[in-house]
Scaffold this active site. Sequence first.
Site, PDB file in Angstrom:
ATOM      1  N   CYS A   1      -2.377  -6.521   3.466  1.00 47.32           N
ATOM      2  CA  CYS A   1      -0.965  -6.751   3.798  1.00 47.32           C
ATOM      3  C   CYS A   1      -0.807  -7.715   4.987  1.00 47.32           C
ATOM      4  CB  CYS A   1      -0.315  -5.403   4.109  1.00 47.32           C
ATOM      5  SG  CYS A   1       1.342  -5.511   4.783  1.00 47.32           S
TER       6      CYS A   1
ATOM      7  N   CYS B   1       1.678  -6.628   7.678  1.00 46.23           N
ATOM      8  CA  CYS B   1       1.110  -5.534   8.486  1.00 46.23           C
ATOM      9  C   CYS B   1       0.340  -6.099   9.680  1.00 46.23           C
ATOM     10  CB  CYS B   1       0.201  -4.656   7.641  1.00 46.23           C
ATOM     11  SG  CYS B   1       1.047  -3.844   6.262  1.00 46.23           S
TER      12      CYS B   1
END
Length: 110
Positions: free
Chosen positions: A35, A38
């Site tokens: 991700c 993230c």
Amino acid sequence: MIKAAGVDEVTDRTFADEVLGAALPVLVEFTADWCGPCRQLAPVLGALAAEEADRLRIVQIDVDTNPETATKYGVLSMPTLMVFVDGTPVKSMVGARPKRRLAQELDDVI
């Protein structure tokens, strides 16, 4: 998992004790290694964890290795940020955001 400084990791096995049983409100980041947003959020969470340690606990859970918790709370996108107060989810946010915006969004729950 992308580790944010000062932010503990929880698992499916430890989630109930660490999050649902916590005395303080808990911000949970549902995250994954793949991700990109993230990665952007990691330093934001680390800074917020240091600044709000007396009012808020911040933890991360990797959805790839802990699918049970992610499924239970209907997490489909990463990062998902969910705030738990007294064991109940009270707020959910999806996507990376700057520290100032995240702090403002948390004002009503901490």
